[in-house]
Design a protein around this motif. Structure first.
Motif, PDB file in Angstrom:
ATOM      1  N   LEU A  48       0.840  -1.201   0.000  1.00  0.00           N
ATOM      2  CA  LEU A  48       0.000   0.000   0.000  1.00  0.00           C
ATOM      3  C   LEU A  48       0.870   1.245   0.000  1.00  0.00           C
ATOM      4  O   LEU A  48       1.839   1.329   0.767  1.00  0.00           O
ATOM      5  CB  LEU A  48      -0.886   0.002   1.256  1.00  0.00           C
ATOM      6  N   ASP A  52      -1.675   1.283  10.197  1.00  0.00           N
ATOM      7  CA  ASP A  52      -0.901   0.061  10.432  1.00  0.00           C
ATOM      8  C   ASP A  52      -1.795  -1.043  10.993  1.00  0.00           C
ATOM      9  O   ASP A  52      -1.697  -2.204  10.592  1.00  0.00           O
ATOM     10  CB  ASP A  52       0.258   0.338  11.394  1.00  0.00           C
ATOM     11  N   GLY A  72      -4.110  -2.251   8.247  1.00  0.00           N
ATOM     12  CA  GLY A  72      -3.365  -3.053   7.289  1.00  0.00           C
ATOM     13  C   GLY A  72      -3.094  -4.456   7.787  1.00  0.00           C
ATOM     14  O   GLY A  72      -3.118  -5.415   7.006  1.00  0.00           O
ATOM     15  N   ARG A  90       3.763  -1.076   3.766  1.00  0.00           N
ATOM     16  CA  ARG A  90       3.087   0.217   3.589  1.00  0.00           C
ATOM     17  C   ARG A  90       4.123   1.287   3.299  1.00  0.00           C
ATOM     18  O   ARG A  90       5.205   1.297   3.907  1.00  0.00           O
ATOM     19  CB  ARG A  90       2.293   0.575   4.856  1.00  0.00           C
TER      20      ARG A  90
END
Length: 259
Positions: free
Chosen positions: A45, A78, A81, A89
């Motif tokens: 991401l 975070d 995710g 990320r």
């Protein structure tokens, strides 16, 4: 190249998804990302901004909290995710999402104001360091650098409507389209049709992700500063945004291959 976006994803080993702010990955593509990661596809991401201009749900931040909002939102993304299975990320303007030889740069949240229900426009207070006002070429160069680093089989981004028209989403669409064109990388666009409905227009192919509800709810619930989870029903995860708008995070996605 196949024109079936789902076949392209099934054949992919690594996918890079481009979003404008923390929480967009969960609200716009949470079910898709959870489904892909469950299938063993590596998901990375990149977020353009830190969401500095977001309003905050009253009571979501403790009175003695001394971290700035952008750091709090980094912890939220975070956590989200981890629930969605995102492997890595990145922040646009920070290596490896930084053009070779360039000094690190920060793309600030441009903010927004509602033009009408469901349609956002730019904030009049967006400064020169905002994502929409910084040079477009800088952002393209930075995303190209990340694509060269990650070498994704597919890049996923917004369509040209940018979900609800947020100026940072529209900017992210243009940056993603240009970077993928420059690197000859396959690009898929996520439909901006209302999350609770399926539109067959625009060449989008839709797929349901019914097994992702638990992961998506947990990811969305990571954003306590931005929204409140109201419950889950047949339509998806029902939420209330910080501004009071009720919404649904649907467990389905419409995709098309970018031109």
């Amino acid at each position: 190249m196949s024109h079936d976006p789902w076949q392209l994803l099934e054949d992919a080993a690594t996918v890079l998804v481009v979003h404008a702010h923390p929480d967009d990955e969960s609200l716009s593509t949470g079910a898709l990302l959870a489904s892909l990661s469950a299938a063993g596809i590596r998901i990375e991401l990149v977020t353009a901004t830190r969401g500095e201009e977001g309003e905050v749900v009253p009571g979501a931040i403790a009175a003695d909290e001394d971290r700035p909002l952008d750091l709090i939102r980094e912890r939220e993304v975070d956590a989200a995710g981890a629930h969605l299975g995102i492997a890595a990320r990145h922040l646009l303007g920070t290596a490896p999402a930084l053009a070779p030889g360039a000094s690190p740069r920060r793309y600030r949240d441009s903010g927004m104001e509602w033009i009408r229900e469901g349609l956002a426009g730019p904030s009049p207070s967006a400064g020169s360091d905002s994502f929409t006002h910084r040079p477009l070429e800088d952002a393209i160069d930075d995303l190209v650098a990340l694509i060269d680093h990650v070498r994704p089989d597919v890049v996923i981004g917004y369509d040209d409507e940018g979900t609800y028209g947020h100026p940072d989403h529209v900017r992210a669409h243009h940056v993603t389209a240009a970077a993928c064109a420059r690197t000859a990388t396959v690009r898929l666009e996520v439909s901006s049709a209302p999350q609770g409905s399926i539109s067959t227009s625009g060449g989008f192919s839709w797929r349901e992700h019914p097994a992702t509800g638990e992961a998506v709810r947990a990811a969305v619930d990571s954003y306590r500063t931005q929204l409140t989870v109201l419950g889950t029903d047949a339509e998806g995860i029902r939420i209330r945004h910080v501004g009071g708008q009720d919404d649904v995070v649907a467990l389905r996605t419409g995709l098309r291959v970018g031109a």
